[in-house]
Scaffold this active site. Structure first.
Site, PDB file in Angstrom:
ATOM      1  N   ASP A  36      -3.517 -29.439  -6.467  1.00 52.91           N
ATOM      2  CA  ASP A  36      -2.972 -28.364  -5.356  1.00 52.91           C
ATOM      3  C   ASP A  36      -2.402 -29.832  -4.488  1.00 52.91           C
ATOM      4  OD1 ASP A  36      -3.852 -26.347  -6.885  1.00 52.91           O
ATOM      5  OD2 ASP A  36      -5.632 -26.081  -5.490  1.00 52.91           O
ATOM      6  N   GLU A 209       2.267 -18.222  -7.691  1.00 50.70           N
ATOM      7  CA  GLU A 209       1.618 -18.652  -6.522  1.00 50.70           C
ATOM      8  C   GLU A 209       2.197 -19.971  -6.056  1.00 50.70           C
ATOM      9  OE1 GLU A 209      -2.576 -19.426  -7.849  1.00 50.70           O
ATOM     10  OE2 GLU A 209      -1.967 -20.550  -9.660  1.00 50.70           O
TER      11      GLU A 209
HETATM   12  O1  FUB Z   1      -6.945 -24.458  -6.273  1.00 51.05           O
HETATM   13  C1  FUB Z   1      -7.144 -23.020  -6.183  1.00 51.05           C
HETATM   14  C2  FUB Z   1      -5.854 -22.277  -6.593  1.00 51.05           C
HETATM   15  O2  FUB Z   1      -5.483 -22.760  -7.948  1.00 51.05           O
HETATM   16  C3  FUB Z   1      -4.683 -22.649  -5.784  1.00 51.05           C
HETATM   17  O3  FUB Z   1      -4.518 -21.792  -4.343  1.00 51.05           O
HETATM   18  C4  FUB Z   1      -3.672 -22.155  -6.642  1.00 51.05           C
HETATM   19  O4  FUB Z   1      -2.270 -22.562  -6.300  1.00 51.05           O
HETATM   20  C5  FUB Z   1      -4.054 -22.616  -7.949  1.00 51.05           C
HETATM   21  O5  FUB Z   1      -3.676 -23.935  -8.172  1.00 51.05           O
END
Ligand code: FUB
Length: 460
Positions: A36, A209
């Site tokens: 991330d 996301e």
């Molecule tokens: O790393 C946890 C979660 O997984 C992140 O918040 C999302 O974007 C995905 O990468």
């Protein structure tokens, strides 16, 4: 401790700790599991802040239980310096239990980091230095389900903050996940730790996301991870406004190689070139361990076409061009490298970080060390020795040997000492390898190194 965990630790030490080598740029900082990425370009360096997947267990069903953020930085896009854990909960934010997917920005001489408390809310911490220490200025979430405009939403993941300051000084935070109508943008006040008005709903085709905003030639680009049905690509929309009017514009990048799972990226400009930092699961795949919760960082160059669209990224294993040389005539931190075998880092008792526990056959590669026209004659290393040697080689770990530093046995030694050896005269730009020969009883620790000549003077 369960037998399985012991087996996993032994496996990891054998594979990850000593025998796995990987190429940049599909993997950067290959001795850590990180994910991330969020970027901060600051004072001539780019800093990447990442979820620390080393906090997750080796079990298949570990879950994302990260409680810390790791920072790495580069001045040349090839060699990365490890700054270690720069933020940890509950140590640095008492109310939080997790640290997912940071956002990062600088304003008025301060650094602001935003993070997901899992997917349950968004916090903010501040520092005066990009590598911390970060302090919690408000003692609670900045964005919660009660923040006006977050709801109504269906199964909102309240996470993945990304902050952007427009040319007129107005700051925005983009966040949210788990549904096409779950993208949110909210104005931040100039203090960057309070909001101004309600969150605004944006919609994005196949949105999952990881929203990210960058501005190029007056156009706002909102990129994001698409959902599993759309292969968790990085797609993007464009608009002439940061808070409305976004329309779908295409694909930034498909699934990275060796990933086949969630996708999360940052886009930034550094020294005149645009980049796409991302995560994949190359290391875990190579190790043969469960991959879901063990990700690693990668980086690619990104280009805009003449019509403003983004040229879809084709992932490479070694596609980024080094944009600057490493000056060997000043102190170079040992935890700065482009590739390695068997490296571990730790917090240095003298401040910063050091590499440790290097064993026979392990090596550190530093790309593009620029010796210039002044012939280097001496190599100095600040270390805690153990009787093993450091061979200095050019081009590869078996390339031309230009000098050997024998480290003395300093059993129970606590202090780093500087020790030197002569080297063949070297000029111009070279890929330098520090290759370890021999083992000692105590760990070999290296803090920093440098070269010098008769009349040491770097070109600049
Ligand atoms: O790393 C946890 C979660 O997984 C992140 O918040 C999302 O974007 C995905 O990468």
């Amino acid at each position: 401790m369960r037998i399985r965990s012991i087996f996993n630790i032994v496996l990891l030490t054998f594979l990850f700790g000593s025998n796995l080598t990987v190429l940049a740029d599909e993997v950067i900082v290959g001795y850590r599991h990180l994910a991330d990425p969020a970027s901060l370009v600051y004072n001539g360096r780019v800093y990447l802040y990442a979820s620390n997947d080393d906090d997750n267990t080796m079990e298949k069903n570990s879950g994302y239980i990260m409680k810390s953020i790791v920072c790495v930085s580069s001045s040349d896009m090839k060699n990365w310096t490890d700054h270690g854990v720069v933020f940890q909960v509950p140590r640095d934010a008492k109310w939080a239990t997790k640290t997912w997917a940071p956002g990062i920005i600088a304003r008025n001489g301060k650094i602001f980091m935003y993070f997901g408390n899992g997917d349950l809310g968004i916090g903010v911490v501040t520092a005066t230095n990009p590598i911390g220490p970060f302090k919690d200025p408000i003692g609670k979430e900045l964005i919660s389900m009660q923040t006006p405009g977050v709801l109504p939403a269906q199964n909102m993941w309240l996470f993945d903050p990304m902050t952007f300051i427009d040319d007129d000084g107005q700051a925005y935070m983009y966040f949210g996940g788990n549904g096409e109508s779950n993208v949110r943008v909210i104005k931040l006040n100039e203090d960057m730790i309070s909001v101004n008005g309600p969150a605004i709903t944006l919609t994005a085709k196949s949105y999952f996301e990881a929203s990210w905003l960058h501005k190029y030639n007056g156009t706002y680009y909102l990129s994001y991870s698409s959902n599993p049905k759309a292969q968790m690509r990085i797609d993007y929309m464009t608009s002439k406004s940061p808070t409305s009017g976004f329309t779908y514009a295409g694909v930034v990048a498909g699934q990275p190689a060796n990933n086949n799972n969630n996708n999360h990226q940052a886009i930034f400009e550094f020294k005149g070139q645009w980049y796409h930092a991302f995560h994949n699961r190359t290391i875990a795949n190579k190790l043969g361990i469960p991959t879901e919760f063990k990700r690693n960082l990668g980086i690619e160059q990104l280009n805009h076409n003449a019509d403003g669209t983004i040229k879809q990224i084709v992932y490479t294993t070694n596609g980024v061009t080094q944009v600057d040389g490493i000056n060997p005539y000043g102190r170079v931190e040992a935890e700065t490298m482009s590739s390695q075998k068997g490296v571990k880092t730790e917090v240095c008792r003298n401040g910063g970080m050091n590499v440790t526990d290097l064993k026979d056959g392990n090596w550190i590669k530093i790309s593009g060390v620029d010796f210039g026209s002044h012939k280097a004659k001496k190599f100095t290393c600040n270390l805690i020795g153990n009787g093993s040697s450091i061979e200095l080689r050019l081009g590869s770990q078996t390339g031309k040997l230009i000098g050997t530093l024998n480290t003395s046995v300093t059993e129970n030694e606590e202090n780093f000492k500087s020790t030197s050896c002569n080297v063949d005269e070297i000029t111009e730009k070279q890929d330098l390898f520090l290759v370890i020969k021999g083992n000692g009883t105590n760990p070999l620790k290296i803090n920093w190194w440098k070269f010098s000549g008769d009349k040491t003077r770097h070109r600049n």
